[in-house]
Design a protein around this motif. Structure first.
Motif, PDB file in Angstrom:
ATOM      1  N   ASP A  77       4.134   2.626   8.162  1.00  0.00           N
ATOM      2  CA  ASP A  77       5.076   3.708   7.854  1.00  0.00           C
ATOM      3  C   ASP A  77       5.789   4.235   9.097  1.00  0.00           C
ATOM      4  OD1 ASP A  77       4.458   3.700   5.058  1.00  0.00           O
ATOM      5  OD2 ASP A  77       2.544   4.618   5.593  1.00  0.00           O
ATOM      6  N   GLY A 116      -1.219   3.589   7.876  1.00  0.00           N
ATOM      7  CA  GLY A 116      -1.690   4.569   6.895  1.00  0.00           C
ATOM      8  C   GLY A 116      -1.118   5.966   7.090  1.00  0.00           C
ATOM      9  N   ARG A 147      13.957  -4.676   6.152  1.00  0.00           N
ATOM     10  CA  ARG A 147      14.612  -3.361   6.246  1.00  0.00           C
ATOM     11  C   ARG A 147      15.247  -3.159   7.620  1.00  0.00           C
ATOM     12  NH1 ARG A 147      10.131  -1.217   2.945  1.00  0.00           N
ATOM     13  NH2 ARG A 147       8.931  -0.849   4.833  1.00  0.00           N
ATOM     14  N   ASP A 176      -3.051  -4.172  10.473  1.00  0.00           N
ATOM     15  CA  ASP A 176      -3.616  -3.012  11.172  1.00  0.00           C
ATOM     16  C   ASP A 176      -4.491  -3.467  12.345  1.00  0.00           C
ATOM     17  OD1 ASP A 176      -2.422  -1.386   9.200  1.00  0.00           O
ATOM     18  OD2 ASP A 176      -4.099  -1.802   7.860  1.00  0.00           O
ATOM     19  N   ASN A 222       8.477  -7.247   4.641  1.00  0.00           N
ATOM     20  CA  ASN A 222       9.317  -6.172   4.076  1.00  0.00           C
ATOM     21  C   ASN A 222       9.923  -5.317   5.167  1.00  0.00           C
ATOM     22  OD1 ASN A 222       8.873  -6.607   1.340  1.00  0.00           O
ATOM     23  ND2 ASN A 222       6.922  -5.488   1.392  1.00  0.00           N
TER      24      ASN A 222
HETATM   25  N1  LIG Z   1      -6.741  -0.144   3.373  1.00  0.00           N
HETATM   26  C1  LIG Z   1      -5.657   0.569   3.759  1.00  0.00           C
HETATM   27  O1  LIG Z   1      -5.719   1.787   3.912  1.00  0.00           O
HETATM   28  C2  LIG Z   1      -4.364  -0.133   4.007  1.00  0.00           C
HETATM   29  C3  LIG Z   1      -3.201   0.628   4.121  1.00  0.00           C
HETATM   30  N2  LIG Z   1      -2.034   0.083   4.462  1.00  0.00           N
HETATM   31  C4  LIG Z   1      -0.935   1.019   4.695  1.00  0.00           C
HETATM   32  O2  LIG Z   1      -0.145   1.079   3.538  1.00  0.00           O
HETATM   33  C5  LIG Z   1       1.128   1.608   3.891  1.00  0.00           C
HETATM   34  C6  LIG Z   1       2.228   0.722   3.314  1.00  0.00           C
HETATM   35  O3  LIG Z   1       2.133  -0.552   3.945  1.00  0.00           O
HETATM   36  P1  LIG Z   1       2.443  -1.903   3.161  1.00  0.00           P
HETATM   37  O4  LIG Z   1       2.057  -3.020   4.052  1.00  0.00           O
HETATM   38  O5  LIG Z   1       1.867  -1.870   1.799  1.00  0.00           O
HETATM   39  O6  LIG Z   1       4.006  -1.767   3.152  1.00  0.00           O
HETATM   40  P2  LIG Z   1       5.090  -2.715   2.550  1.00  0.00           P
HETATM   41  O7  LIG Z   1       4.633  -4.126   2.560  1.00  0.00           O
HETATM   42  O8  LIG Z   1       6.377  -2.391   3.172  1.00  0.00           O
HETATM   43  O9  LIG Z   1       5.102  -2.095   1.103  1.00  0.00           O
HETATM   44  C7  LIG Z   1       4.758  -2.814  -0.047  1.00  0.00           C
HETATM   45  C8  LIG Z   1       5.509  -2.173  -1.198  1.00  0.00           C
HETATM   46  O10 LIG Z   1       5.070  -0.815  -1.375  1.00  0.00           O
HETATM   47  C9  LIG Z   1       6.170   0.087  -1.275  1.00  0.00           C
HETATM   48  N3  LIG Z   1       5.705   1.276  -0.592  1.00  0.00           N
HETATM   49  C10 LIG Z   1       4.858   1.293   0.473  1.00  0.00           C
HETATM   50  N4  LIG Z   1       4.569   2.567   0.800  1.00  0.00           N
HETATM   51  C11 LIG Z   1       5.258   3.366  -0.054  1.00  0.00           C
HETATM   52  C12 LIG Z   1       5.384   4.789  -0.229  1.00  0.00           C
HETATM   53  N5  LIG Z   1       4.690   5.665   0.535  1.00  0.00           N
HETATM   54  N6  LIG Z   1       6.193   5.245  -1.195  1.00  0.00           N
HETATM   55  C13 LIG Z   1       6.875   4.388  -1.988  1.00  0.00           C
HETATM   56  N7  LIG Z   1       6.766   3.037  -1.871  1.00  0.00           N
HETATM   57  C14 LIG Z   1       5.997   2.535  -0.946  1.00  0.00           C
HETATM   58  C15 LIG Z   1       7.250  -0.657  -0.554  1.00  0.00           C
HETATM   59  O11 LIG Z   1       8.478  -0.244  -1.046  1.00  0.00           O
HETATM   60  P3  LIG Z   1       9.788  -0.154  -0.082  1.00  0.00           P
HETATM   61  O12 LIG Z   1       9.300   0.302   1.254  1.00  0.00           O
HETATM   62  O13 LIG Z   1      10.358  -1.523  -0.027  1.00  0.00           O
HETATM   63  O14 LIG Z   1      10.630   0.852  -0.709  1.00  0.00           O
HETATM   64  C16 LIG Z   1       6.987  -2.098  -0.916  1.00  0.00           C
HETATM   65  O15 LIG Z   1       7.637  -2.448  -2.097  1.00  0.00           O
HETATM   66  C17 LIG Z   1       1.159   1.646   5.420  1.00  0.00           C
HETATM   67  O16 LIG Z   1       0.833   2.936   5.866  1.00  0.00           O
HETATM   68  C18 LIG Z   1       0.063   0.686   5.776  1.00  0.00           C
HETATM   69  O17 LIG Z   1      -0.436   0.913   7.072  1.00  0.00           O
HETATM   70  C19 LIG Z   1      -1.901  -1.338   4.752  1.00  0.00           C
HETATM   71  O18 LIG Z   1      -2.000  -1.425   6.156  1.00  0.00           O
HETATM   72  C20 LIG Z   1      -2.970  -2.174   4.058  1.00  0.00           C
HETATM   73  C21 LIG Z   1      -4.355  -1.614   4.197  1.00  0.00           C
END
Ligand SMILES: NC(=O)C1=CN([C@@H]2O[C@H](COP(=O)(O)OP(=O)(O)OC[C@H]3O[C@@H](n4cnc5c(N)ncnc54)[C@H](OP(=O)(O)O)[C@@H]3O)[C@@H](O)[C@H]2O)[C@@H](O)CC1
Ligand SMILES: Nc1ncnc2c1ncn2[C@@H]1O[C@H](COP(=O)(O)OP(=O)(O)OP(=O)(O)O)[C@@H](O)[C@H]1O
Ligand SMILES: [Mg+2]
Length: 327
Positions: A159, A129, A188, A251, A184
């Motif tokens: 991230d 997050g 990368r 997480d 994903n």
């Molecule tokens: N309840 C919560 O608070 C949860 C929060 N969570 C948190 O979410 C964050 C991202 O983790 P995630 O697992 O969604 O990343 P992932 O599978 O690579 O991405 C999926 C798609 O989304 C896109 N994308 C993502 N972030 C982006 C950005 N800032 N800006 C633009 N694009 C972005 C990404 O695109 P790409 O990176 O391929 O360009 C891909 O297509 C991370 O901090 C995690 O800890 C999770 O742990 C779940 C529970």
């Protein structure tokens, strides 16, 4: 992953239960608060407050004594309101709240706040997050450099992986770094480090060379089975998990790996001969993965389609108890 060379090698499967037994400390009345682990999560911003909470609370539910979260001011009161058990530091800043001419000073303050605490932590989890704000990520790069200087182990997830994939020097050659990519994030990393696509026909070799090329870090590739490599060996954890893919399970895993890595290092210092020649980062990954999957399967048995991450967290304690009962 099914049908690949990787999954066919039964010998790859780690003896996860024995690893858990070897590294989990006994509950000894002579120990004081902190000796079972002090963990810090660097993550939590305007968008994401669940992820750092899941990682930090999982560390406590497994048995760590103290769990801190370093997050942005916006995220801090939200995370505190989820749990009074967590120690929450509202120290990170995103670009929207900082003028260009203040950036140097603010960055120095963020670093000083984290540095005050750093050497007390057994492990940092960097990334759940965290978001992708450039100023915030620049501060986190400096935190990683500080952690390295102090030899504090780091688990990099979410991230945080976005950050280090674009700045590999941050972790390259650091054996106390663990990367926990999902599908994903792994793609990368492979593209960036090996300049090719993920190849599931040669998955085992590809993971080994990825870990080797980054230089001795340990990688836990999450998926239907989890695969773990430090560039020397590859191990798998395939015990039955859950068919629910709700967000947040990674997480839990990052917080769990942080605790088990710390415990594995302590068990080695205590001279446990069964693990003396092993890499504590690998042991931490095996234990974290197995426990997360066992807890997910118990939660699913009970909640079926309604299973959420918070339900899985509730089964972490029982899952560990089944394997290592309190004496
Ligand atoms: N309840 C919560 O608070 C949860 C929060 N969570 C948190 O979410 C964050 C991202 O983790 P995630 O697992 O969604 O990343 P992932 O599978 O690579 O991405 C999926 C798609 O989304 C896109 N994308 C993502 N972030 C982006 C950005 N800032 N800006 C633009 N694009 C972005 C990404 O695109 P790409 O990176 O391929 O360009 C891909 O297509 C991370 O901090 C995690 O800890 C999770 O742990 C779940 C529970
Ligand atoms: N197909 C699957 N079958 C069983 N378990 C799985 C499967 N895919 C992932 N897992 C398990 O779920 C956990 C989280 O993996 P996942 O790939 O969902 O991470 P993530 O995308 O980073 O999660 P998060 O939503 O927390 O960011 C890992 O421990 C992994 O073993
Ligand atoms: Mg994730």
């Amino acid at each position: 992953m099914q049908g690949t060379k990787f999954t066919s090698g039964a010998s790859l499967e780690a003896d996860a239960e024995n690893v858990l037994r070897a590294i989990t400390p006994t509950l000894d009345p002579n120990r004081h608060k902190g000796q079972a682990g002090k963990i810090a999560v660097i993550g939590g911003c305007r968008e994401y407050t669940g992820a750092p909470y899941f990682a930090a609370i999982s560390a406590l539910k497994i048995g760590a004594d103290l769990s801190h979260v370093f997050c942005t001011k916006d995220a801090a009161s939200v995370i505190k309101s989820y749990s009074p058990e967590l120690i929450v530091h509202p120290v990170l800043e995103e670009s929207y709240s900082v003028r260009d001419d203040e950036k140097g000073v603010i960055s120095g303050k963020v670093l000083a706040e984290v540095d005050k605490w750093l050497e007390r932590f057994d492990c940092l989890v960097i990334g759940p997050g965290l978001g992708r704000d450039p100023f915030l990520l620049d501060c986190v790069s400096k935190i990683i450099k500080l952690a390295r200087q102090s030899n504090v182990p780091i688990v990099i997830d979410g991230d945080g992986l976005f950050l280090v994939t674009n700045s590999l020097d941050l972790i390259s050659g650091y054996p106390l770094a663990v990367l926990t990519p999902n599908v994903n994030e792994y793609k990368r990393l492979v593209q960036k480090v090996l300049s090719c696509e993920v190849n599931d026909e040669e998955a085992h070799e590809q993971l080994l060379s990825l870990a080797k090329r980054i230089g001795g870090v340990t990688i836990l590739r999450k998926g239907k089975s989890d695969f773990i490599s430090d560039g020397e060996t590859v191990k798998s954890v395939s015990i039955y998990g859950s068919p629910r893919r709700c967000g947040g399970q990674g997480d839990i895993l990052s917080g769990s790996v942080a605790v088990f890595l710390s415990w594995a290092r302590h068990a080695m210092t205590d001279g446990d001969p069964s693990i003396s020649s092993k890499n504590p980062a690998t042991l931490g990954c095996i234990a974290g993965s197995a426990l997360m999957r066992k807890a997910a399967s118990l939660a699913f048995e009970n909640k079926k389609r309604a299973t959420l991450t918070t339900d899985i967290i509730e089964y972490l304690g029982r899952s560990l108890e089944d394997i290592c009962p309190v004496q």
